[in-house]
Design an enzyme around this catalytic site. Structure first.
Site, PDB file in Angstrom:
ATOM      1  N   ASP A  53       0.817  -1.210   0.000  1.00 28.56           N
ATOM      2  CA  ASP A  53       0.000   0.000   0.000  1.00 28.56           C
ATOM      3  C   ASP A  53       0.853   1.264   0.000  1.00 28.56           C
ATOM      4  OD1 ASP A  53      -2.430  -1.243  -0.138  1.00 28.56           O
ATOM      5  OD2 ASP A  53      -2.769  -1.263   2.022  1.00 28.56           O
ATOM      6  N   GLY A  54       2.035   1.197   0.625  1.00 31.72           N
ATOM      7  CA  GLY A  54       2.935   2.354   0.616  1.00 31.72           C
ATOM      8  C   GLY A  54       3.351   2.723  -0.792  1.00 31.72           C
ATOM      9  N   ASN A 128      -5.436   8.783   1.745  1.00 35.31           N
ATOM     10  CA  ASN A 128      -5.802   8.080   2.978  1.00 35.31           C
ATOM     11  C   ASN A 128      -6.174   9.026   4.105  1.00 35.31           C
ATOM     12  OD1 ASN A 128      -5.632   5.466   2.141  1.00 35.31           O
ATOM     13  ND2 ASN A 128      -3.835   4.931   3.348  1.00 35.31           N
ATOM     14  N   GLU A 129      -5.194   9.835   4.538  1.00 32.27           N
ATOM     15  CA  GLU A 129      -5.438  10.661   5.709  1.00 32.27           C
ATOM     16  C   GLU A 129      -4.420  11.778   5.853  1.00 32.27           C
ATOM     17  OE1 GLU A 129      -2.289   8.479   6.294  1.00 32.27           O
ATOM     18  OE2 GLU A 129      -3.980   7.186   6.796  1.00 32.27           O
ATOM     19  N   THR A 168      -9.291   2.400   6.866  1.00 31.39           N
ATOM     20  CA  THR A 168      -8.733   1.092   7.232  1.00 31.39           C
ATOM     21  C   THR A 168      -7.232   1.152   7.497  1.00 31.39           C
ATOM     22  OG1 THR A 168      -8.479   0.580   4.878  1.00 31.39           O
ATOM     23  CG2 THR A 168     -10.486  -0.202   5.956  1.00 31.39           C
ATOM     24  N   TYR A 170      -4.182   4.096   9.174  1.00 32.27           N
ATOM     25  CA  TYR A 170      -3.787   4.624  10.487  1.00 32.27           C
ATOM     26  C   TYR A 170      -5.012   4.858  11.367  1.00 32.27           C
ATOM     27  CZ  TYR A 170      -1.034   7.592  13.720  1.00 32.27           C
ATOM     28  OH  TYR A 170      -0.409   8.132  14.812  1.00 32.27           O
ATOM     29  N   PHE A 172      -7.782   3.259  11.549  1.00 36.59           N
ATOM     30  CA  PHE A 172      -8.252   2.002  12.150  1.00 36.59           C
ATOM     31  C   PHE A 172      -7.357   1.601  13.320  1.00 36.59           C
ATOM     32  CE2 PHE A 172      -8.393  -2.703  12.210  1.00 36.59           C
ATOM     33  CZ  PHE A 172      -9.751  -2.880  12.458  1.00 36.59           C
ATOM     34  N   SER A 173      -6.048   1.754  13.140  1.00 38.36           N
ATOM     35  CA  SER A 173      -5.100   1.416  14.207  1.00 38.36           C
ATOM     36  C   SER A 173      -5.278   2.310  15.428  1.00 38.36           C
ATOM     37  CB  SER A 173      -3.663   1.535  13.692  1.00 38.36           C
ATOM     38  OG  SER A 173      -3.427   0.640  12.629  1.00 38.36           O
TER      39      SER A 173
END
Length: 273
Positions: A53-54, A128-129, A168, A170, A172-173
């Site tokens: 994903d990275g 993502n974020e 789903t 960071y 989510f973690s």
């Protein structure tokens, strides 16, 4: 999507497994008449990302959120964006030739960082974020506004603002909720919030509509330190004397090739359960 193009942009992670896979894929594509390139060509049929994903996120940023559809071959660990497994490369190429795929539009977030006592602003996008925190792991103090309404005076390690696709990761973690990828909204999630008589911070994530405007104002407590950090998909941006960071849905988006109709639920079960 340029269906007449035979050009395939390849972005590859720099680990050995990914590099070896890239050479195999390049050879297979050339055998089928495609023109793979490790440079970006704006006339390409697809952007092919090889790695985890990275690698997918780095490709999206490097290609400046191109609307040429992205698709990934997973050589990493989680691979939430990377739909193609190494044993299925031949099937992927066959499906590509026969146009056995769908195209999904994925929304982006946009941030505007304003500097105190300055007209300077910095704009970034994220798939993502975004993460807002201090540069030295100390407590960050923020006034959180939703659509110009004061929500809370936050104190804690920081705040994550994530897309449904990024929920789903960071988020989510950090205890945030998983948002279905097609939902029209985004999420604000606290990092180690302090909740006491002095500071009243939400302990759980908050989901807001896509039309919402979220602004994090840095309180005066923050200005005894030099810098604050705004992370966009893990890419570090450090700024001195931040006044506020504003988040909205971006007008831009990316396209992603989808080969399995139920890929999202299969991913949720495979990666998390």
């Amino acid at each position: 999507m340029n269906n007449n193009s035979k050009i395939i942009n390849i972005y590859v992670n720099d680990n050995q497994k990914s590099l070896e896979t890239a050479l195999i894929v390049k050879d297979k594509l050339e055998q089928k008449g495609f023109k793979p390139t490790f440079d970006f060509d704006e006339n390409a049929l697809i952007n092919l990302c090889i790695g985890g994903d990275g690698a997918f996120l780095r490709a999206v940023h490097k290609y400046e959120f191109s609307t040429i559809p992205f698709v990934g071959i997973n050589t990493g660990h989680l691979g939430f964006y990377q739909e193609i497994l190494i044993p299925n490369i031949d099937k992927f190429i066959s499906d590509l030739i026969n146009e056995n795929y769908g195209i999904e539009k994925i929304s982006l977030l946009e941030s505007k960082t304003a500097i105190r006592n300055s007209s300077k602003t910095y704009t970034h996008k994220a798939l993502n974020e975004f993460v807002v925190k201090s540069d030295d792991s100390s407590i960050v103090y923020l006034d959180v506004y939703i659509d110009d309404n004061h929500l809370e005076s936050f104190a804690g390690d920081g705040i994550i603002v994530s897309t449904p696709s990024g929920s789903t990761a960071y988020n989510f973690s950090a205890g945030g909720s998983v948002l279905y990828h097609g939902l029209d909204g985004f999420q604000v999630t606290p990092l180690a919030p302090i909740n006491s008589k002095a500071y009243r911070s939400l302990l759980n994530s908050l989901v807001v509509p896509s039309k919402s405007n979220v602004t994090l104002y840095f309180r005066d407590h923050n200005f005894d330190r030099k810098s604050s950090i705004v992370l966009a998909d893990g890419l570090n941006r450090s700024y001195d004397n931040v006044d506020y960071v504003n988040f909205t849905y971006s007008d831009q988006y990316i396209n992603k090739l989808v080969f399995l109709k139920d890929w999202y639920w299969l991913n949720i079960k495979d990666k998390f359960l």
